[in-house]
Design a protein around this motif. Sequence first.
Motif, PDB file in Angstrom:
ATOM      1  N   HIS A  22       0.841  -1.184   0.000  1.00 55.47           N
ATOM      2  CA  HIS A  22       0.000   0.000   0.000  1.00 55.47           C
ATOM      3  C   HIS A  22       0.880   1.238   0.000  1.00 55.47           C
ATOM      4  CE1 HIS A  22      -3.430  -2.586   0.978  1.00 55.47           C
ATOM      5  NE2 HIS A  22      -2.659  -3.137   1.898  1.00 55.47           N
ATOM      6  N   ASN A  23       0.471   2.239  -0.767  1.00 58.89           N
ATOM      7  CA  ASN A  23       1.186   3.499  -0.793  1.00 58.89           C
ATOM      8  C   ASN A  23       0.385   4.524   0.009  1.00 58.89           C
ATOM      9  OD1 ASN A  23       2.150   6.136  -1.550  1.00 58.89           O
ATOM     10  ND2 ASN A  23       3.191   5.177  -3.278  1.00 58.89           N
ATOM     11  N   PRO A  24       0.967   5.099   1.058  1.00 53.37           N
ATOM     12  CA  PRO A  24       0.201   6.008   1.917  1.00 53.37           C
ATOM     13  C   PRO A  24      -0.244   7.280   1.220  1.00 53.37           C
ATOM     14  CG  PRO A  24       2.537   6.029   2.492  1.00 53.37           C
ATOM     15  CD  PRO A  24       2.345   4.898   1.540  1.00 53.37           C
ATOM     16  N   SER A  26      -1.416   7.379  -1.988  1.00 52.20           N
ATOM     17  CA  SER A  26      -2.380   7.103  -3.066  1.00 52.20           C
ATOM     18  C   SER A  26      -3.442   6.118  -2.580  1.00 52.20           C
ATOM     19  CB  SER A  26      -1.663   6.552  -4.305  1.00 52.20           C
ATOM     20  OG  SER A  26      -0.964   5.360  -3.995  1.00 52.20           O
ATOM     21  N   VAL A  27      -3.927   6.357  -1.366  1.00 49.24           N
ATOM     22  CA  VAL A  27      -4.964   5.498  -0.796  1.00 49.24           C
ATOM     23  C   VAL A  27      -6.299   5.789  -1.473  1.00 49.24           C
ATOM     24  CG1 VAL A  27      -6.319   5.038   1.282  1.00 49.24           C
ATOM     25  CG2 VAL A  27      -3.832   5.235   1.427  1.00 49.24           C
ATOM     26  N   SER A  28      -7.003   4.749  -1.889  1.00 49.80           N
ATOM     27  CA  SER A  28      -8.337   4.882  -2.466  1.00 49.80           C
ATOM     28  C   SER A  28      -9.212   3.774  -1.894  1.00 49.80           C
ATOM     29  CB  SER A  28      -8.281   4.780  -3.994  1.00 49.80           C
ATOM     30  OG  SER A  28      -9.577   4.879  -4.550  1.00 49.80           O
ATOM     31  N   PHE A  29     -10.200   4.151  -1.117  1.00 52.91           N
ATOM     32  CA  PHE A  29     -11.056   3.164  -0.460  1.00 52.91           C
ATOM     33  C   PHE A  29     -12.032   2.551  -1.458  1.00 52.91           C
ATOM     34  CE2 PHE A  29      -9.684   5.791   3.085  1.00 52.91           C
ATOM     35  CZ  PHE A  29      -9.354   4.830   4.032  1.00 52.91           C
ATOM     36  N   LEU A  40     -10.562  -1.294   2.138  1.00 56.94           N
ATOM     37  CA  LEU A  40      -9.392  -0.784   1.429  1.00 56.94           C
ATOM     38  C   LEU A  40      -8.637  -1.961   0.834  1.00 56.94           C
ATOM     39  CD1 LEU A  40      -7.408   1.519   0.730  1.00 56.94           C
ATOM     40  CD2 LEU A  40      -6.379   1.203   2.991  1.00 56.94           C
ATOM     41  N   ASN A 342       2.170   0.075   6.635  1.00 55.27           N
ATOM     42  CA  ASN A 342       1.662  -1.009   5.797  1.00 55.27           C
ATOM     43  C   ASN A 342       1.189  -2.190   6.636  1.00 55.27           C
ATOM     44  OD1 ASN A 342       1.951  -1.218   2.566  1.00 55.27           O
ATOM     45  ND2 ASN A 342       3.336   0.370   3.349  1.00 55.27           N
ATOM     46  N   VAL A 345      -2.238  -1.426   8.086  1.00 52.52           N
ATOM     47  CA  VAL A 345      -3.304  -1.601   7.095  1.00 52.52           C
ATOM     48  C   VAL A 345      -3.569  -3.085   6.859  1.00 52.52           C
ATOM     49  CG1 VAL A 345      -3.959  -1.234   4.686  1.00 52.52           C
ATOM     50  CG2 VAL A 345      -2.870   0.619   5.979  1.00 52.52           C
ATOM     51  N   TYR A 350      -6.545   1.486   9.481  1.00 50.97           N
ATOM     52  CA  TYR A 350      -6.063   2.562   8.619  1.00 50.97           C
ATOM     53  C   TYR A 350      -5.871   3.831   9.441  1.00 50.97           C
ATOM     54  CZ  TYR A 350      -5.931   6.549   5.588  1.00 50.97           C
ATOM     55  OH  TYR A 350      -5.539   7.720   5.005  1.00 50.97           O
ATOM     56  N   ASN A 352      -3.055   7.678   9.287  1.00 51.06           N
ATOM     57  CA  ASN A 352      -2.256   8.521   8.395  1.00 51.06           C
ATOM     58  C   ASN A 352      -0.769   8.355   8.666  1.00 51.06           C
ATOM     59  OD1 ASN A 352      -4.708  10.823   9.366  1.00 51.06           O
ATOM     60  ND2 ASN A 352      -4.752   9.789   7.407  1.00 51.06           N
TER      61      ASN A 352
END
Length: 412
Positions: A22-24, A26-29, A40, A342, A345, A350, A352
């Motif tokens: 996971h890239n912190p 570019s998070v897209s739920f 996620l 990561n 997550v 989740y 920040n």
Amino acid sequence: MSIFDKFDHLRQTYDSLGDRAHNPFSVSFDRIESATEGVLGGRRVILLGTNNYLGLTFDQHGIDEAVRAVQTLGTGTTGSRVANGSYAGHGALERDLAAFFGRRHCMVFSTGYQANLGMLSTIVGRGDHLILDSDSHASIYDGARLGHAEVIRFRHSDPDDLYKRLRRLKDVPGSKLIVAEGIYSMLGDVAPLREIAAVKREMGAYLMVDEAHSMGVLGEHGRGLAEAAGVEADVDFIVGTFSKSLGSVGGFCVADLDGFDILRVACRPYMFTASLPPSIIASTRSALQRLDRDKGLRTQLMANATQLHGGLRALGLEVGPHISPVVSVALDEPEVAVRFWNALVEGGVYLNLALPPATPSSRPLLRASVSAAHSPRQIQKAVDLFGEIGRELGILPAEPFVELPRIAVGAV
């Protein structure tokens, strides 16, 4: 040579994150299930990084009001407040906010960022002085850059340093505006506002307080740190946002000063931005009413914040100096912080990730934001997962130590 070469330092930071699941940034739920849970990457996660302090994003009355507004007034205004974008609801929300804070005037902006951008670029200008806490939010710094006042920084939450800098300006012409925040967004620490207000009175300055993270959180009625510290009369401007405790989007400024309304035709970010859609106005008014009448939300919020802050501290992790809904864990190495984030997550939590230079101490932060809607079970799951990952990464000892909790900021 590329026009984007100037961003090479950012690209290097971005690339240094490595090949993670996971890239912190570019998070897209996949979807949001409630105020505290979402999906996620196909995995159900506890939402512990949303600033949804009172958990009102799924408040049924607010949803119903928003739907009603869309059905009767449409999806947007397509104009600015000084053109066709002022509906009855916009004025009603401004009156609601002014009454809530006990002020005569209010301006509503399309984002909280624009509230700071607009006010700070307008109310002080050439020949004036803007005195900022060094850890001020980006929107405050950007507002300062857009304006023409001389900008002076004082050490973070240091009233003595503020006094020294203002004393040097004592005989210098022009207005002096001090800017502080109620709760600072990175570490969750609280400004020494009583002491800052005392400096303001002695030196004849003006004072603006950004209550973005403290509205709905602090004070007997949820008006923020100025109320909790007993210095509301000393605060000339209060700026805030709807995207935290009120669960929507937008911003505002309230004040009691004569002549305030001239800002509606002087403030460019207000004049040249499309106004908030009717649905947002409707849900925000509903949330403000709920905040005003339901003190139990603040009580539950601070209980959850105390549980998380105390649990992480008991593990031996380095957390902020005050108990507030912003609970951050400071680590030493960005690479370790990325691995930790990561793993959180992957484990179903989740929150920040903040990396230098965007952090006040130039150290990476795992930043959680607690909600009144979180259950004790969810908070404990997060604490347990922090402990498990911390031991796996060698950050924590095999057995956590126990220490007494600190005093909550609600006692300010």
